[in-house]
Write a protein that holds these residues in place. Structure first.
Motif, PDB file in Angstrom:
ATOM      1  N   LYS A   1      41.493  26.523  18.259  1.00 43.35           N
ATOM      2  CA  LYS A   1      40.266  27.319  18.444  1.00 43.35           C
ATOM      3  C   LYS A   1      39.600  26.936  19.763  1.00 43.35           C
ATOM      4  O   LYS A   1      39.075  27.796  20.482  1.00 43.35           O
ATOM      5  CB  LYS A   1      39.280  27.124  17.282  1.00 43.35           C
ATOM      6  N   ILE A   2      39.639  25.659  20.098  1.00 47.18           N
ATOM      7  CA  ILE A   2      39.093  25.210  21.382  1.00 47.18           C
ATOM      8  C   ILE A   2      39.938  25.777  22.515  1.00 47.18           C
ATOM      9  O   ILE A   2      39.408  26.207  23.538  1.00 47.18           O
ATOM     10  CB  ILE A   2      39.009  23.669  21.430  1.00 47.18           C
ATOM     11  N   GLN A   3      41.250  25.821  22.321  1.00 48.48           N
ATOM     12  CA  GLN A   3      42.137  26.410  23.324  1.00 48.48           C
ATOM     13  C   GLN A   3      41.798  27.882  23.557  1.00 48.48           C
ATOM     14  O   GLN A   3      41.749  28.347  24.701  1.00 48.48           O
ATOM     15  CB  GLN A   3      43.594  26.275  22.891  1.00 48.48           C
ATOM     16  N   HIS A   4      41.555  28.604  22.462  1.00 45.38           N
ATOM     17  CA  HIS A   4      41.167  30.020  22.581  1.00 45.38           C
ATOM     18  C   HIS A   4      39.865  30.143  23.364  1.00 45.38           C
ATOM     19  O   HIS A   4      39.762  30.967  24.280  1.00 45.38           O
ATOM     20  CB  HIS A   4      40.983  30.642  21.192  1.00 45.38           C
ATOM     21  N   ALA A   5      38.875  29.356  22.995  1.00 42.90           N
ATOM     22  CA  ALA A   5      37.575  29.436  23.665  1.00 42.90           C
ATOM     23  C   ALA A   5      37.706  29.092  25.150  1.00 42.90           C
ATOM     24  O   ALA A   5      37.124  29.781  26.002  1.00 42.90           O
ATOM     25  CB  ALA A   5      36.569  28.510  22.985  1.00 42.90           C
ATOM     26  N   ILE A   6      38.481  28.075  25.487  1.00 39.60           N
ATOM     27  CA  ILE A   6      38.673  27.690  26.888  1.00 39.60           C
ATOM     28  C   ILE A   6      39.378  28.800  27.658  1.00 39.60           C
ATOM     29  O   ILE A   6      38.987  29.139  28.781  1.00 39.60           O
ATOM     30  CB  ILE A   6      39.446  26.364  26.997  1.00 39.60           C
ATOM     31  N   ALA A   7      40.416  29.378  27.062  1.00 37.86           N
ATOM     32  CA  ALA A   7      41.163  30.441  27.743  1.00 37.86           C
ATOM     33  C   ALA A   7      40.263  31.632  28.051  1.00 37.86           C
ATOM     34  O   ALA A   7      40.243  32.138  29.187  1.00 37.86           O
ATOM     35  CB  ALA A   7      42.349  30.882  26.891  1.00 37.86           C
ATOM     36  N   TYR A   8      39.493  32.075  27.075  1.00 41.88           N
ATOM     37  CA  TYR A   8      38.665  33.266  27.277  1.00 41.88           C
ATOM     38  C   TYR A   8      37.417  32.951  28.095  1.00 41.88           C
ATOM     39  O   TYR A   8      36.922  33.816  28.826  1.00 41.88           O
ATOM     40  CB  TYR A   8      38.359  33.946  25.943  1.00 41.88           C
ATOM     41  N   PHE A   9      36.922  31.727  28.030  1.00 42.43           N
ATOM     42  CA  PHE A   9      35.850  31.294  28.941  1.00 42.43           C
ATOM     43  C   PHE A   9      36.344  31.386  30.378  1.00 42.43           C
ATOM     44  O   PHE A   9      35.663  31.916  31.254  1.00 42.43           O
ATOM     45  CB  PHE A   9      35.421  29.856  28.634  1.00 42.43           C
ATOM     46  N   THR A  10      37.544  30.866  30.615  1.00 45.86           N
ATOM     47  CA  THR A  10      38.115  30.863  31.963  1.00 45.86           C
ATOM     48  C   THR A  10      38.272  32.286  32.488  1.00 45.86           C
ATOM     49  O   THR A  10      37.903  32.578  33.636  1.00 45.86           O
ATOM     50  CB  THR A  10      39.472  30.129  31.970  1.00 45.86           C
ATOM     51  N   LEU A  11      38.809  33.174  31.651  1.00 46.64           N
ATOM     52  CA  LEU A  11      38.989  34.560  32.081  1.00 46.64           C
ATOM     53  C   LEU A  11      37.650  35.219  32.416  1.00 46.64           C
ATOM     54  O   LEU A  11      37.500  35.857  33.464  1.00 46.64           O
ATOM     55  CB  LEU A  11      39.713  35.366  30.999  1.00 46.64           C
ATOM     56  N   MET A  12      36.659  35.067  31.545  1.00 43.10           N
ATOM     57  CA  MET A  12      35.369  35.713  31.787  1.00 43.10           C
ATOM     58  C   MET A  12      34.663  35.080  32.972  1.00 43.10           C
ATOM     59  O   MET A  12      34.092  35.790  33.806  1.00 43.10           O
ATOM     60  CB  MET A  12      34.492  35.635  30.531  1.00 43.10           C
ATOM     61  N   ALA A  13      34.706  33.757  33.081  1.00 40.68           N
ATOM     62  CA  ALA A  13      34.053  33.092  34.210  1.00 40.68           C
ATOM     63  C   ALA A  13      34.715  33.521  35.520  1.00 40.68           C
ATOM     64  O   ALA A  13      34.019  33.762  36.516  1.00 40.68           O
ATOM     65  CB  ALA A  13      34.120  31.576  34.040  1.00 40.68           C
ATOM     66  N   TRP A  14      36.049  33.639  35.514  1.00 42.52           N
ATOM     67  CA  TRP A  14      36.751  34.045  36.737  1.00 42.52           C
ATOM     68  C   TRP A  14      36.390  35.473  37.126  1.00 42.52           C
ATOM     69  O   TRP A  14      35.977  35.736  38.258  1.00 42.52           O
ATOM     70  CB  TRP A  14      38.262  33.905  36.560  1.00 42.52           C
ATOM     71  N   PHE A  15      36.582  36.407  36.185  1.00 40.63           N
ATOM     72  CA  PHE A  15      36.277  37.800  36.511  1.00 40.63           C
ATOM     73  C   PHE A  15      34.783  37.991  36.748  1.00 40.63           C
ATOM     74  O   PHE A  15      34.383  38.856  37.530  1.00 40.63           O
ATOM     75  CB  PHE A  15      36.804  38.750  35.440  1.00 40.63           C
ATOM     76  N   GLY A  16      33.952  37.191  36.117  1.00 40.80           N
ATOM     77  CA  GLY A  16      32.517  37.249  36.375  1.00 40.80           C
ATOM     78  C   GLY A  16      32.187  36.854  37.802  1.00 40.80           C
ATOM     79  O   GLY A  16      31.295  37.442  38.431  1.00 40.80           O
ATOM     80  N   GLN A  17      32.898  35.873  38.331  1.00 41.81           N
ATOM     81  CA  GLN A  17      32.677  35.471  39.723  1.00 41.81           C
ATOM     82  C   GLN A  17      33.153  36.558  40.687  1.00 41.81           C
ATOM     83  O   GLN A  17      32.562  36.767  41.732  1.00 41.81           O
ATOM     84  CB  GLN A  17      33.403  34.159  40.026  1.00 41.81           C
ATOM     85  N   VAL A  18      34.234  37.234  40.342  1.00 38.61           N
ATOM     86  CA  VAL A  18      34.798  38.257  41.231  1.00 38.61           C
ATOM     87  C   VAL A  18      34.042  39.580  41.100  1.00 38.61           C
ATOM     88  O   VAL A  18      33.754  40.238  42.104  1.00 38.61           O
ATOM     89  CB  VAL A  18      36.300  38.467  40.945  1.00 38.61           C
ATOM     90  N   LEU A  19      33.711  39.971  39.880  1.00 37.11           N
ATOM     91  CA  LEU A  19      33.121  41.287  39.628  1.00 37.11           C
ATOM     92  C   LEU A  19      31.637  41.250  39.293  1.00 37.11           C
ATOM     93  O   LEU A  19      30.994  42.294  39.216  1.00 37.11           O
ATOM     94  CB  LEU A  19      33.871  41.974  38.473  1.00 37.11           C
ATOM     95  N   GLY A  20      31.104  40.077  39.031  1.00 35.52           N
ATOM     96  CA  GLY A  20      29.731  39.951  38.578  1.00 35.52           C
ATOM     97  C   GLY A  20      29.680  39.940  37.056  1.00 35.52           C
ATOM     98  O   GLY A  20      30.642  40.320  36.391  1.00 35.52           O
ATOM     99  N   ALA A  21      28.572  39.490  36.505  1.00 33.36           N
ATOM    100  CA  ALA A  21      28.405  39.412  35.040  1.00 33.36           C
ATOM    101  C   ALA A  21      28.099  40.804  34.516  1.00 33.36           C
ATOM    102  O   ALA A  21      26.972  41.131  34.174  1.00 33.36           O
ATOM    103  CB  ALA A  21      27.303  38.426  34.685  1.00 33.36           C
ATOM    104  N   ARG A  22      29.134  41.622  34.461  1.00 31.72           N
ATOM    105  CA  ARG A  22      28.983  43.016  34.060  1.00 31.72           C
ATOM    106  C   ARG A  22      29.519  43.229  32.658  1.00 31.72           C
ATOM    107  O   ARG A  22      30.306  42.437  32.138  1.00 31.72           O
ATOM    108  CB  ARG A  22      29.702  43.896  35.068  1.00 31.72           C
TER     109      ARG A  22
END
Length: 121
Positions: free
Chosen positions: A40-61
């Motif tokens: 479950k921690i692995q899932h949270a880390i993976a999806y945190f990473t994806l959202m944080a990455w795309f959030g940096q590139v595209l903004g918190a949209r």
């Protein structure tokens, strides 16, 4: 939306991360590396990473936020259909927590990648 000089590169990195998470989510579980903490921690880390990455590139949209929630749900359904992985509401909850934390991270530090770019040669 952030002003990034290397946006195509950052998007390519992001899509590579999506591919990695997808592959790791759909291969048979015995082939996965053992990391020593809850999946479950692995899932949270993976999806945190994806959202944080795309959030940096595209903004918190809203669009990347919803797309990553849908990706997590689709992968859970595909796991259930695979015959060798299990669909889990708890995994989807962990994915959702990760996306939410990644979105919050982006709201708190919206220009981290921009600042990094200013330091690149």
């Amino acid at each position: 939306m952030p002003t990034l000089t290397h946006r195509p590169l950052w998007l390519a990195v992001g899509w590579s991360l999506v591919a990695l998470v997808t592959v790791l989510s759909l291969i048979p579980a015995p082939q996965l590396p053992h990391v020593g903490f809850s999946d479950k921690i692995q899932h949270a880390i993976a999806y945190f990473t994806l959202m944080a990455w795309f959030g940096q590139v595209l903004g918190a949209r809203l669009r990347p936020f919803l797309a990553l929630l849908a990706m997590g749900a689709l992968i859970e359904v595909l796991q259930g259909m695979s015959g060798y992985r299990e669909m889990s509401a708890y995994d989807q909850l962990a994915n959702t927590v990760g996306v939410g934390l990644g979105w919050l991270f982006t709201r708190l530090l919206p220009d981290l990648l921009e600042r990094l770019e200013t330091r690149l040669p």
